[in-house]
Write an enzyme that holds these catalytic residues in place. Structure first.
Site, PDB file in Angstrom:
ATOM      1  N   TRP A 147       0.807  -1.228   0.000  1.00  0.00           N
ATOM      2  CA  TRP A 147       0.000   0.000   0.000  1.00  0.00           C
ATOM      3  C   TRP A 147       0.839   1.276   0.000  1.00  0.00           C
ATOM      4  O   TRP A 147       0.306   2.353  -0.266  1.00  0.00           O
ATOM      5  CB  TRP A 147      -0.916   0.018   1.242  1.00  0.00           C
ATOM      6  CG  TRP A 147      -0.169  -0.231   2.529  1.00  0.00           C
ATOM      7  CD1 TRP A 147      -0.043  -1.430   3.166  1.00  0.00           C
ATOM      8  CD2 TRP A 147       0.574   0.708   3.298  1.00  0.00           C
ATOM      9  NE1 TRP A 147       0.741  -1.296   4.291  1.00  0.00           N
ATOM     10  CE2 TRP A 147       1.135   0.023   4.394  1.00  0.00           C
ATOM     11  CE3 TRP A 147       0.830   2.091   3.177  1.00  0.00           C
ATOM     12  CZ2 TRP A 147       1.943   0.642   5.351  1.00  0.00           C
ATOM     13  CZ3 TRP A 147       1.636   2.718   4.127  1.00  0.00           C
ATOM     14  CH2 TRP A 147       2.170   1.988   5.198  1.00  0.00           C
ATOM     15  N   ASN A 148       2.131   1.191   0.329  1.00  0.00           N
ATOM     16  CA  ASN A 148       2.860   2.456   0.568  1.00  0.00           C
ATOM     17  C   ASN A 148       3.213   3.224  -0.707  1.00  0.00           C
ATOM     18  O   ASN A 148       3.373   4.436  -0.674  1.00  0.00           O
ATOM     19  CB  ASN A 148       4.078   2.234   1.462  1.00  0.00           C
ATOM     20  CG  ASN A 148       5.094   1.314   0.871  1.00  0.00           C
ATOM     21  OD1 ASN A 148       4.804   0.550  -0.046  1.00  0.00           O
ATOM     22  ND2 ASN A 148       6.303   1.371   1.379  1.00  0.00           N
ATOM     23  N   LYS A 171      -2.230  -8.242  -7.873  1.00  0.00           N
ATOM     24  CA  LYS A 171      -3.042  -8.173  -6.656  1.00  0.00           C
ATOM     25  C   LYS A 171      -2.530  -7.018  -5.797  1.00  0.00           C
ATOM     26  O   LYS A 171      -1.494  -7.124  -5.147  1.00  0.00           O
ATOM     27  CB  LYS A 171      -2.989  -9.472  -5.841  1.00  0.00           C
ATOM     28  CG  LYS A 171      -4.096  -9.474  -4.793  1.00  0.00           C
ATOM     29  CD  LYS A 171      -3.740 -10.147  -3.481  1.00  0.00           C
ATOM     30  CE  LYS A 171      -2.968  -9.316  -2.523  1.00  0.00           C
ATOM     31  NZ  LYS A 171      -3.662  -8.166  -1.936  1.00  0.00           N
ATOM     32  N   PRO A 172      -3.253  -5.907  -5.797  1.00  0.00           N
ATOM     33  CA  PRO A 172      -2.804  -4.778  -4.979  1.00  0.00           C
ATOM     34  C   PRO A 172      -3.157  -4.995  -3.505  1.00  0.00           C
ATOM     35  O   PRO A 172      -3.933  -5.885  -3.171  1.00  0.00           O
ATOM     36  CB  PRO A 172      -3.604  -3.609  -5.555  1.00  0.00           C
ATOM     37  CG  PRO A 172      -4.841  -4.220  -6.116  1.00  0.00           C
ATOM     38  CD  PRO A 172      -4.496  -5.624  -6.542  1.00  0.00           C
ATOM     39  N   ALA A 173      -2.628  -4.155  -2.646  1.00  0.00           N
ATOM     40  CA  ALA A 173      -2.940  -4.230  -1.211  1.00  0.00           C
ATOM     41  C   ALA A 173      -4.386  -3.813  -0.975  1.00  0.00           C
ATOM     42  O   ALA A 173      -4.924  -2.974  -1.703  1.00  0.00           O
ATOM     43  CB  ALA A 173      -1.998  -3.321  -0.436  1.00  0.00           C
ATOM     44  N   GLY A 224       6.595  -6.390  -0.131  1.00  0.00           N
ATOM     45  CA  GLY A 224       5.837  -6.346   1.115  1.00  0.00           C
ATOM     46  C   GLY A 224       6.712  -6.724   2.288  1.00  0.00           C
ATOM     47  O   GLY A 224       7.943  -6.573   2.237  1.00  0.00           O
ATOM     48  N   SER A 225       6.078  -7.237   3.307  1.00  0.00           N
ATOM     49  CA  SER A 225       6.807  -7.508   4.543  1.00  0.00           C
ATOM     50  C   SER A 225       7.691  -8.751   4.420  1.00  0.00           C
ATOM     51  O   SER A 225       7.400  -9.662   3.639  1.00  0.00           O
ATOM     52  CB  SER A 225       5.814  -7.705   5.683  1.00  0.00           C
ATOM     53  OG  SER A 225       4.995  -8.828   5.410  1.00  0.00           O
ATOM     54  N   GLU A 246      10.887  -8.181  -2.750  1.00  0.00           N
ATOM     55  CA  GLU A 246      11.412  -6.901  -2.253  1.00  0.00           C
ATOM     56  C   GLU A 246      10.762  -6.718  -0.887  1.00  0.00           C
ATOM     57  O   GLU A 246       9.570  -6.441  -0.795  1.00  0.00           O
ATOM     58  CB  GLU A 246      11.043  -5.800  -3.246  1.00  0.00           C
ATOM     59  CG  GLU A 246      11.992  -4.634  -3.188  1.00  0.00           C
ATOM     60  CD  GLU A 246      11.509  -3.584  -2.220  1.00  0.00           C
ATOM     61  OE1 GLU A 246      11.975  -3.603  -1.061  1.00  0.00           O
ATOM     62  OE2 GLU A 246      10.658  -2.775  -2.603  1.00  0.00           O
ATOM     63  N   LEU A 247      11.547  -6.948   0.175  1.00  0.00           N
ATOM     64  CA  LEU A 247      10.974  -7.068   1.519  1.00  0.00           C
ATOM     65  C   LEU A 247      11.343  -5.875   2.402  1.00  0.00           C
ATOM     66  O   LEU A 247      11.698  -4.817   1.905  1.00  0.00           O
ATOM     67  CB  LEU A 247      11.414  -8.399   2.126  1.00  0.00           C
ATOM     68  CG  LEU A 247      11.165  -9.626   1.217  1.00  0.00           C
ATOM     69  CD1 LEU A 247      11.685 -10.901   1.855  1.00  0.00           C
ATOM     70  CD2 LEU A 247       9.692  -9.771   0.879  1.00  0.00           C
ATOM     71  N   CYS A 280      10.178   1.326   2.561  1.00  0.00           N
ATOM     72  CA  CYS A 280      11.107   0.283   3.009  1.00  0.00           C
ATOM     73  C   CYS A 280      12.557   0.763   2.955  1.00  0.00           C
ATOM     74  O   CYS A 280      13.429   0.145   3.536  1.00  0.00           O
ATOM     75  CB  CYS A 280      10.906  -0.993   2.207  1.00  0.00           C
ATOM     76  SG  CYS A 280      10.826  -0.680   0.459  1.00  0.00           S
ATOM     77  N   GLU A 378      11.700  -2.607  11.902  1.00  0.00           N
ATOM     78  CA  GLU A 378      11.252  -1.570  10.978  1.00  0.00           C
ATOM     79  C   GLU A 378      10.126  -0.758  11.636  1.00  0.00           C
ATOM     80  O   GLU A 378       9.091  -1.305  12.007  1.00  0.00           O
ATOM     81  CB  GLU A 378      10.732  -2.271   9.716  1.00  0.00           C
ATOM     82  CG  GLU A 378      10.668  -1.404   8.512  1.00  0.00           C
ATOM     83  CD  GLU A 378      10.355  -2.198   7.242  1.00  0.00           C
ATOM     84  OE1 GLU A 378       9.877  -3.338   7.341  1.00  0.00           O
ATOM     85  OE2 GLU A 378      10.583  -1.652   6.163  1.00  0.00           O
TER      86      GLU A 378
HETATM   87  P1  ADP Z   1       2.395  -4.581   4.840  1.00  0.00           P
HETATM   88  O1  ADP Z   1       2.876  -4.812   6.217  1.00  0.00           O
HETATM   89  O2  ADP Z   1       3.113  -3.543   4.073  1.00  0.00           O
HETATM   90  O3  ADP Z   1       0.895  -4.485   4.708  1.00  0.00           O
HETATM   91  P2  ADP Z   1       2.199  -7.233   3.770  1.00  0.00           P
HETATM   92  O4  ADP Z   1       3.349  -8.141   3.455  1.00  0.00           O
HETATM   93  O5  ADP Z   1       1.245  -7.658   4.809  1.00  0.00           O
HETATM   94  O6  ADP Z   1       2.882  -5.854   4.065  1.00  0.00           O
HETATM   95  O7  ADP Z   1       1.385  -6.920   2.461  1.00  0.00           O
HETATM   96  C1  ADP Z   1       1.969  -6.771   1.186  1.00  0.00           C
HETATM   97  C2  ADP Z   1       1.093  -7.446   0.143  1.00  0.00           C
HETATM   98  O8  ADP Z   1       1.031  -8.844   0.453  1.00  0.00           O
HETATM   99  C3  ADP Z   1      -0.349  -6.958   0.148  1.00  0.00           C
HETATM  100  O9  ADP Z   1      -0.823  -6.948  -1.195  1.00  0.00           O
HETATM  101  C4  ADP Z   1      -1.052  -8.019   0.954  1.00  0.00           C
HETATM  102  O10 ADP Z   1      -2.413  -8.105   0.656  1.00  0.00           O
HETATM  103  C5  ADP Z   1      -0.317  -9.248   0.495  1.00  0.00           C
HETATM  104  N1  ADP Z   1      -0.453 -10.406   1.392  1.00  0.00           N
HETATM  105  C6  ADP Z   1      -0.744 -10.420   2.705  1.00  0.00           C
HETATM  106  N2  ADP Z   1      -0.815 -11.677   3.170  1.00  0.00           N
HETATM  107  C7  ADP Z   1      -0.557 -12.503   2.133  1.00  0.00           C
HETATM  108  C8  ADP Z   1      -0.479 -13.920   1.953  1.00  0.00           C
HETATM  109  N3  ADP Z   1      -0.657 -14.752   2.961  1.00  0.00           N
HETATM  110  N4  ADP Z   1      -0.186 -14.391   0.714  1.00  0.00           N
HETATM  111  C9  ADP Z   1       0.010 -13.557  -0.309  1.00  0.00           C
HETATM  112  N5  ADP Z   1      -0.051 -12.211  -0.215  1.00  0.00           N
HETATM  113  C10 ADP Z   1      -0.336 -11.683   0.977  1.00  0.00           C
END
Ligand code: ADP
Length: 474
Positions: A147-148, A171-173, A224-225, A246-247, A280, A378
């Protein structure tokens, strides 16, 4: 604003349950998107699979022309996209506009770079054979984005994937699907053939699981995370899925005692407070050499004090809301932990949570120590902890003492000390006297637990290509 998902060139999902998108500055609903699951994801994957042969057989020049059109449409709609981006994500409108132009720059760069996917002739050791290494698109790509940076994290994947000849499902956030859908609308307007780009919103775990287990998906690219990244690595094992990740990061900012303090302050403010500290590559911890420690903090505080917090739609705002309650609570916990363990607050230190909206003021902590939470995890918020150090080697040791390795920043006017430090740092991106190193033409990515692979630059398209070695007998 009620939007639908995009599968095989059609807007669908009106019959599905809805996800409400909220403005983090006010808590108000901005719009809705469908809550899709495995079934819709499967259909999107099938559409991408069907579109792949004809898209991949186009010439690089034909694909480039589509991407150029897409780029121009993004630029033409930049104000409109930026507005929606601010409404759903919260960053100040001027930053949102900056992000949209940054997002467009990836499409442009890869429209051009797609024409430079060169094969290689290899000298053979046998007179009767010829040897070639050619590059081909990896196939159907699934992209999961955060989302950032609701626009740029999509185009950084979409641009090179399409240029390489891949088809894609995005698949966006859940926090920021509207910006993503606006981009998909422009994909359609650019005339990109149906099925080449598909977009689903909904249950992340279900959609992610379909991506990871469907054999038609040949590559998953994720930002993402680190936690979810690790989960995807585990899930990828059964299908040996090609992954780019990219974590998270935990960027150090190192200020040596010969630094130009004006530059260091400018760089630290840009790195730390852009997007409210929710990037990040944001500086997460600042190490300042003892001789300039007090002077740096004084100048830094003077600059940070001017930053205005508020609704990103209001003119003059520099720092918008924190994305959600979890984000806010983490920031608050980091600051409280540091203060409890002896750090002192130079500025800020107290957030405000009202009616589903979360604001945290720009905060500077001094006299922090390595064991504090904020120096290890973080923070993803506008908090700058500052720690003193003595020798250059000590700075590198502190900086590298983390499982992350995404970005680091070094401020020094001395090239010899600077180069030694740059070489000693285990990070994929270094800003040397520069707080904003990201650019479409530069490789972006991390070492250690910050990820696998690079996006942007000439490396960015390689992530979507397979190398095929051909030995030809004459
Ligand atoms: P943040 O802490 O920045 O929200 P996330 O890693 O939770 O980071 O989210 C980044 C992306 O990963 C989002 O699009 C989120 O919907 C997606 N996501 C979250 N959980 C899962 C999962 N179990 N499998 C695949 N994608 C996921």
């Amino acid at each position: 604003m009620d939007k639908l998902i995009y599968i095989n060139g059609e807007w669908v999902g009106a019959d599905l349950a809805k996800i409400v998108v909220r403005n983090p500055a006010t808590g108000e609903a901005v719009g809705t998107v469908p809550r899709a699951g495995a079934e819709e994801t499967r259909r999107a994957i099938e559409a991408a699979h069907e579109a792949f042969p004809s898209w991949s057989r186009l010439t690089a020049y034909e694909r480039s022309a589509y991407l150029e059109r897409f780029h121009d449409l993004i630029v033409d709609s930049a104000d409109e996209i930026a507005r929606v981006l601010t409404l759903e994500m919260g960053k100040p409108l001027k930053e949102a506009l900056g992000e949209v132009m940054y997002a467009a720059s990836f499409v442009k760069w890869f429209a051009e770079e797609g024409k430079r996917v060169y094969a290689r002739g290899i000298p053979s050791h046998k007179a009767e054979t010829r040897m070639l290494a050619i590059k081909q698109p990896v196939g159907v790509v699934a992209a999961i984005t955060p989302w950032n940076f609701p626009a740029a994290m999509i185009t950084r994947k979409l641009g090179p994937a399409l240029a390489a000849g891949c088809t894609i499902i995005i698949k966006p956030a859940k926090q920021t699907p509207l910006t993503a859908i606006m981009l998909a609308e422009l994909v359609e307007k650019a005339g990109i053939p149906k099925g080449v780009v598909n977009l689903v919103t909904g249950n992340a775990a279900e959609i992610g699981n379909e991506f990871m287990t469907n054999p038609m998906v040949r590559k998953v690219t994720f930002t993402g995370s680190t936690e979810i990244g690790k989960e995807l690595i585990r899930q990828s094992a059964d299908h040996v899925k090609n992954l780019s990740l990219e974590l998270g990061g935990h960027a150090p900012i190192i200020v040596l005692d010969d630094a130009d303090l004006e530059k260091a302050v400018r760089g630290a403010v840009a790195s730390k407070f852009r997007n409210g500290g929710q990037t990040c590559i944001c500086g997460n911890r600042i190490y300042v050499q003892e001789k300039v420690y007090d002077a740096f903090i004084a100048k830094f505080a003077e600059a940070v004090r001017k930053l205005k917090v508020g609704n990103g739609m209001d003119p003059g705002v520099d720092i918008g809301p924190i994305i959600d309650r979890d984000g806010y609570e983490k920031i608050d916990a980091h600051v409280k932990d540091a203060v409890r363990l002896g750090a002192s607050c130079v500025l800020g230190g107290e957030g405000r949570a009202e009616n589903g909206a979360y604001f945290y003021p720009p905060t500077i902590l001094k006299d922090v120590r390595p064991g504090m939470l904020i120096m290890r995890e973080e923070t993803f918020g506008p908090v700058a902890p500052v720690q003193k150090f003595s020798a250059d080697e000590e700075a590198a040791r502190y900086a590298n003492d983390t499982p992350y390795g995404l970005a680091a920043y070094v401020f020094t006017e001395n090239y010899s000390r600077g180069i030694k430090l740059v070489e000693a740092l285990d990070f994929g991106i270094i800003g040397w006297n520069d707080g904003l190193p990201s650019a479409a033409q530069a490789p972006f990515g991390g070492m250690k637990q910050s990820g696998i692979g690079r996006e942007g630059g000439i490396e960015g398209i390689d992530a979507f290509l397979e190398v095929k070695y051909v030995s030809v007998g004459l």
